[in-house]
Write an enzyme that holds these catalytic residues in place. Structure first.
Site, mmCIF file in Angstrom:
data_model
loop_
_atom_site.group_PDB
_atom_site.id
_atom_site.type_symbol
_atom_site.label_atom_id
_atom_site.label_comp_id
_atom_site.label_asym_id
_atom_site.label_seq_id
_atom_site.Cartn_x
_atom_site.Cartn_y
_atom_site.Cartn_z
ATOM 1 C CG ASN A 155 -7.002 4.212 -2.588
ATOM 2 O OD1 ASN A 155 -7.645 4.101 -3.520
ATOM 3 N ND2 ASN A 155 -6.326 5.114 -1.847
ATOM 4 C CE LYS A 178 -8.286 3.012 -16.347
ATOM 5 N NZ LYS A 178 -7.462 1.524 -15.535
ATOM 6 N N GLY A 231 -7.032 9.684 -8.297
ATOM 7 C CA GLY A 231 -5.589 9.168 -8.410
ATOM 8 C C GLY A 231 -4.585 10.037 -8.150
ATOM 9 N N GLY A 236 -4.030 13.101 -12.779
ATOM 10 C CA GLY A 236 -5.135 14.104 -12.832
ATOM 11 C C GLY A 236 -4.954 15.535 -13.329
ATOM 12 C CD GLU A 253 -11.929 14.490 -4.396
ATOM 13 O OE1 GLU A 253 -13.136 15.171 -4.683
ATOM 14 O OE2 GLU A 253 -11.004 14.654 -3.687
ATOM 15 C CB CYS A 287 -5.979 10.114 -1.021
ATOM 16 S SG CYS A 287 -7.759 9.729 -0.501
ATOM 17 C CD GLN A 334 2.523 2.429 -4.331
ATOM 18 O OE1 GLN A 334 2.578 2.805 -5.569
ATOM 19 N NE2 GLN A 334 2.861 3.682 -3.302
ATOM 20 C CD GLU A 467 -15.523 10.884 -5.335
ATOM 21 O OE1 GLU A 467 -15.927 10.859 -6.427
ATOM 22 O OE2 GLU A 467 -14.253 10.745 -5.101
HETATM 23 P P1 NDP Z 1 -2.829 6.332 -10.860
HETATM 24 O O1 NDP Z 1 -3.055 8.126 -11.178
HETATM 25 O O2 NDP Z 1 -1.539 5.871 -11.378
HETATM 26 O O3 NDP Z 1 -4.048 5.858 -11.502
HETATM 27 C C1 NDP Z 1 -5.401 5.991 -11.009
HETATM 28 C C2 NDP Z 1 -6.076 5.650 -12.268
HETATM 29 O O4 NDP Z 1 -6.102 6.243 -13.426
HETATM 30 C C3 NDP Z 1 -6.012 4.136 -12.600
HETATM 31 O O5 NDP Z 1 -7.123 3.745 -12.988
HETATM 32 C C4 NDP Z 1 -4.915 4.295 -13.723
HETATM 33 O O6 NDP Z 1 -5.052 3.112 -14.557
HETATM 34 C C5 NDP Z 1 -5.564 5.494 -14.576
HETATM 35 N N1 NDP Z 1 -4.379 6.067 -15.174
HETATM 36 C C6 NDP Z 1 -3.211 6.169 -15.148
HETATM 37 N N2 NDP Z 1 -2.727 6.794 -16.459
HETATM 38 C C7 NDP Z 1 -3.647 7.224 -17.093
HETATM 39 C C8 NDP Z 1 -3.494 7.827 -18.215
HETATM 40 N N3 NDP Z 1 -2.668 8.537 -18.631
HETATM 41 N N4 NDP Z 1 -4.988 8.164 -18.649
HETATM 42 C C9 NDP Z 1 -6.132 7.984 -17.933
HETATM 43 N N5 NDP Z 1 -6.161 7.271 -17.054
HETATM 44 C C10 NDP Z 1 -4.824 6.952 -16.358
HETATM 45 O O7 NDP Z 1 -2.999 6.464 -9.150
HETATM 46 P P2 NDP Z 1 -3.037 5.136 -8.328
HETATM 47 O O8 NDP Z 1 -4.061 4.105 -8.961
HETATM 48 O O9 NDP Z 1 -1.575 4.536 -8.464
HETATM 49 O O10 NDP Z 1 -3.435 5.605 -6.848
HETATM 50 C C11 NDP Z 1 -2.675 6.049 -6.220
HETATM 51 C C12 NDP Z 1 -2.799 7.648 -6.347
HETATM 52 O O11 NDP Z 1 -4.006 8.062 -6.213
HETATM 53 C C13 NDP Z 1 -2.085 8.345 -4.918
HETATM 54 O O12 NDP Z 1 -1.400 9.508 -5.114
HETATM 55 C C14 NDP Z 1 -3.361 8.786 -4.055
HETATM 56 O O13 NDP Z 1 -3.242 9.707 -3.226
HETATM 57 C C15 NDP Z 1 -4.193 8.892 -5.041
HETATM 58 N N6 NDP Z 1 -5.745 8.960 -4.702
HETATM 59 C C16 NDP Z 1 -6.447 9.909 -4.229
HETATM 60 C C17 NDP Z 1 -7.582 9.765 -3.748
HETATM 61 C C18 NDP Z 1 -8.619 11.056 -3.294
HETATM 62 O O14 NDP Z 1 -9.609 10.825 -2.947
HETATM 63 N N7 NDP Z 1 -7.847 12.248 -3.277
HETATM 64 C C19 NDP Z 1 -8.291 8.512 -3.312
HETATM 65 C C20 NDP Z 1 -7.217 7.377 -3.467
HETATM 66 C C21 NDP Z 1 -6.024 7.538 -4.150
HETATM 67 P P3 NDP Z 1 -4.179 2.001 -14.233
HETATM 68 O O15 NDP Z 1 -4.489 1.313 -13.190
HETATM 69 O O16 NDP Z 1 -4.180 0.788 -15.445
HETATM 70 O O17 NDP Z 1 -2.595 2.334 -14.361
#
Ligand code: NDP
Length: 500
Positions: A155, A178, A231, A236, A253, A287, A334, A467
């Site tokens: 995002n 990554k 994410g 997380g 985060e 987020c 999504q 952060e």
């Molecule tokens: P994900 O948690 O699905 O993905 C985030 C990252 O983690 C991506 O690079 C993803 O790779 C990777 N990932 C997924 N599964 C694994 C795993 N098992 N082991 C290691 N890495 C993994 O979230 P989204 O990208 O879909 O983002 C949306 C979410 O992130 C929302 O819930 C949002 O609230 C949160 N978010 C929080 C923020 C904050 O600052 N608090 C800021 C932005 C988003 P891949 O893309 O290949 O799946």
């Protein structure tokens, strides 16, 4: 697969290299899925190993580069990002979907953090403090931790990598990142800016590919000393558990379910403006999105009517067209998740006032567009009031008082951002004191953080780290406390008490 699509490689040790398996993955424009942006390296364990090798080797020299000199490189990177802002923003809109204005803001965040951390190269303050013993000197200093592994979401595909990287680099660490599978291009642009700024080979490395095939080996590599993740809360949690046995520094985060409280004394038009921007900016895929609108019953009718009117007028479409105000969902999955939540909301008894349907007309046919949705008659126990939807959906929850509003706002497993619209300073200060969130706004929505303040959440949004701001330096440095005795004898702290 289209053979003439551009092919993008990993960035390892200062070189663009293909995935060792030779595999590729498509990246398509979410506003028009017939538009293939390119084929990106679908990397695996061997590529992660090569990147960590490079980062571990580069760390030996980078940690010894004086911090002001590291800062100069970051400053140059900031200038390069500024020069290329338009180019990188347009590419970001094409791969991520957010409207151009917001993509420019995303690149601007990278510029802002570059300049902030560049300046930090001449500070990185530790403490000097008196010793309890005579002829003895005491101080503390920051030291780099080593190789940092970053896993980032789609995002904010340049801002989030930049927030993490600039803080890590100024402290003297090296990086393997990554990026999300949906948005590798923006992170490769960021790598290009760092390279052109003169960052030495191996200090910053990008390995593209999936969470399981790239993220997992990065987390499991013993040479990686810090994992910083942004994410979902689910991923997380898994990362936190995986890192527990090796005691890596882990910075998380995660999700949010951010409330705006609107009091009966609020300027309603201002509150509506704020809710529109907070709920539908970045298509609600923030987020910090304002996904709960907790409104005093005396103001609820007017606020909700005006909000639904404004939401229904928002121009939804390809973000590259400047007049559009909201882009698509990031991908089909999504979009389906959001459509499912619309059905859940209806079945729970909330009233859908506007939006919530897939848009398929002219300009929308090949994209993942949904009309911005406003639900009224919400209740704190509804799933749409409790779960993060990550889409253009918001919910009005009526309440009777400030105390009830704060109670509803805090009744969430998340604690990222929060806001109040009121003209009563006493109410604003009560909310500031009592809302359980890492960020709080008065007469602004829950989005709009600035890079020189700490960013992060309470409860299940984070794990106590921050952060951005100077707080980010704590994630990327170890403290060393230093004692220098120039008395010529072994003075024992706590035991040798100086006499008059
Ligand atoms: P994900 O948690 O699905 O993905 C985030 C990252 O983690 C991506 O690079 C993803 O790779 C990777 N990932 C997924 N599964 C694994 C795993 N098992 N082991 C290691 N890495 C993994 O979230 P989204 O990208 O879909 O983002 C949306 C979410 O992130 C929302 O819930 C949002 O609230 C949160 N978010 C929080 C923020 C904050 O600052 N608090 C800021 C932005 C988003 P891949 O893309 O290949 O799946």
């Amino acid at each position: 697969m289209t053979s003439h699509a551009p092919v993008f490689k990993n960035y390892i040790n200062g070189e663009w290299v293909p995935a060792q398996s030779g595999q590729l993955v498509e990246n398509r424009n979410p506003a028009d899925n017939t538009d293939l942006i390119g084929l990106f390296a679908a990397s695996g364990e061997a590529d992660v190993k090569a990147a960590v090798d490079a980062a571990a080797q580069a760390f030996k020299k980078w940690r010894l580069v004086p911090a002001p000199q590291r800062g100069e490189i970051l400053y140059r990177a900031g200038q390069i990002l500024k020069e290329r802002k338009e180019q990188y923003a347009a590419a970001m809109t094409r791969e991520m979907g957010k409207v151009l204005k917001e993509a420019r803001g995303d690149v601007q965040e990278a510029i802002d953090i570059a300049f902030l951390m560049a300046g930090e190269g001449r500070r990185l303050f530790g403490q000097t403090t008196p010793s309890e013993l005579p002829n003895k000197f005491a101080m503390s200093m920051r030291c780099p931790v080593g190789v940092c592994g970053f896993i980032t979401p789609w995002n904010f595909p340049m801002a989030i990598p930049a927030w993490k990287s600039m803080a890590a680099l100024i402290c003297g660490n090296t990086i393997v990142i990554k990026p999300a599978t949906d948005t590798p291009h923006s992170t490769l642009h960021f790598a290009e800016a760092l390279r052109d700024a003169g960052l030495p080979p191996g200090v910053f490395n990008v390995v593209t590919g999936s969470g399981s095939r790239v993220g997992t080996p990065l987390i499991n590599d013993a040479r990686v000393k810090v994992i910083s993740f942004t994410g979902s809360t689910d991923v997380g949690r898994r990362i936190n558990e995986a890192c527990a046995s090796t005691f890596k520094h882990v910075h998380l985060e995660m999700g949010g379910k951010n409330p705006i409280i609107v009091m009966d004394d609020a300027n309603i038009d201002l509150a509506v403006d704020g809710a529109i921007w907070g709920a539908f900016g970045t298509t609600g895929q923030r987020c910090t999105a304002s996904s709960r609108l907790i409104v005093h019953k005396k103001a609820a009718a007017e606020f909700t009517r005006k909000l639904a009117e404004r939401a229904s007028e928002l121009k939804v479409g390809n973000g590259l067209i400047e007049s559009n105000e909201m882009g698509p969902a990031i991908n089909e999955a999504q979009m389906k998740t959001v459509l499912d939540y619309i059905e859940i909301g209806k079945s729970e008894g909330a009233t859908l006032l506007t939006g919530g349907e897939r848009l398929t007309g002219p300009g929308h046919k090949n994209g993942w567009f949904i009309a911005p949705a406003v639900f009224a008659d919400g209740h704190r126990n509804m799933r749409i009031a409790r779960e993060e939807i990550f889409g253009a959906v918001t919910l009005v929850i009526p309440v009777d008082s400030l105390e009830e509003a704060i109670d509803v706002a805090n009744d969430s497993e998340y604690g990222l951002s929060s806001a109040i619209f009121t003209q009563d300073i006493n109410r604003a200060f009560v909310a500031m004191r009592d809302l359980e969130a890492g960020i709080f706004y008065v007469n602004l929505p829950t989005i709009g953080a600035e890079t020189h303040l700490p960013f992060g959440g309470w409860k299940q949004t984070g794990n106590g780290h921050r952060e951005a701001g100077l707080a980010a330096l704590d994630v990327f440095s170890e403290w060393k406390s230093v004692y220098v005795d120039y008395s010529g004898r072994i003075q024992k702290a706590q035991i040798d008490i100086p006499q008059d």
